[in-house]
Design an enzyme around this catalytic site. Sequence first.
Site, mmCIF file in Angstrom:
data_model
loop_
_atom_site.group_PDB
_atom_site.id
_atom_site.type_symbol
_atom_site.label_atom_id
_atom_site.label_comp_id
_atom_site.label_asym_id
_atom_site.label_seq_id
_atom_site.Cartn_x
_atom_site.Cartn_y
_atom_site.Cartn_z
ATOM 1 N N SER A 186 128.947 30.357 41.401
ATOM 2 C CA SER A 186 127.696 30.230 42.138
ATOM 3 C C SER A 186 127.277 28.769 42.159
ATOM 4 O O SER A 186 127.745 27.961 41.332
ATOM 5 C CB SER A 186 126.599 31.064 41.455
ATOM 6 O OG SER A 186 125.322 30.786 41.995
ATOM 7 N N TYR A 212 121.605 33.146 33.505
ATOM 8 C CA TYR A 212 122.530 33.295 34.634
ATOM 9 C C TYR A 212 123.304 31.999 34.848
ATOM 10 O O TYR A 212 124.522 32.017 35.058
ATOM 11 C CB TYR A 212 121.758 33.679 35.894
ATOM 12 C CG TYR A 212 122.628 33.889 37.109
ATOM 13 C CD1 TYR A 212 123.529 34.946 37.174
ATOM 14 C CD2 TYR A 212 122.551 33.024 38.207
ATOM 15 C CE1 TYR A 212 124.327 35.139 38.286
ATOM 16 C CE2 TYR A 212 123.343 33.208 39.327
ATOM 17 C CZ TYR A 212 124.227 34.266 39.360
ATOM 18 O OH TYR A 212 125.021 34.464 40.474
#
Length: 306
Positions: free
Chosen positions: A201, A214
Amino acid sequence: MTKAQMYEKSISCPLYAGMEPSERKRSQWCSAEAGSDGLQLLESEFNHQVSENYQEQMMAGKLDAKVAIITGASSGIGAATAIALAEEGAHVAIAARRIELLNEVAQKIEAVGGKALPIVTDVSDETQVNDLVQKVNTTLGRIDILVNNAGIAALGTIEDGNPAEWRRQFDLNVLGLLYATHAVLPIFKTQGVGHVVNLSSVAGRTARAGMGVYNATKWGVNAISEALRQEVHKHNIRVTIIEPGLVATEFIDNITDPAAKQALEARFKAITPLQPEDIARAIAYAVTQPPHVNVNEILIRPTQQE
């Protein structure tokens, strides 16, 4: 003059110097140099000589006879990737926890002539992952591509965070990826070829308040991927990191922290997000490159994302 001689004559022309066969094919004609027999090979004639093999290659899918495993394939990026690779001719093993959604994806693939093998798998369970890889290898005879897509995001500040959600993120985003990779590597090494694609990501590059855990999982994916590349490149095994920005998936639905969810929703509303198919095309691009080309990393953001 034979066809072979005509072909050799045509590609020796200075107009074609340094050009790929496909570029030569598009050229209209080539005149022989002064002192030659004056051969002029029109485009239609040249195409007739060299196009048979070329057309056969173009008609065949780039992944014909290949087998791919895609985790988290019941929806979003995973489902779109399964369809994209199947369209290129791959036999796709699609893995996720929700069998009804897996079956829907499999039906879409088969409706357009593709081949799909749905297998219920929780990638946070090492035994299930090992069983997945073994079943695919036994049933389909090989594994060429592993797309580690399964993962979740549980956003929120560290102070207000839920440790159970932290563990779940690491179990899926990091350990699940490691389990699957660990299971396929012996197969790849025996075959002498293989490709691991890890979904990271933009969050694996830049930390943001409210996304710390995250961020940590995706930074971990990047580190694991680069270390893996260095470990296996001599075995002709390729490793690719895909780093999407904001993508319109179930990502938001899994966020339980109200403030974090509201903030992310506002970010999505402010731009036109990527679609799962955008990421699937990037993955298809990486895995369809020639064997000597390893696309190590693709960072892909919406145009309007900061």
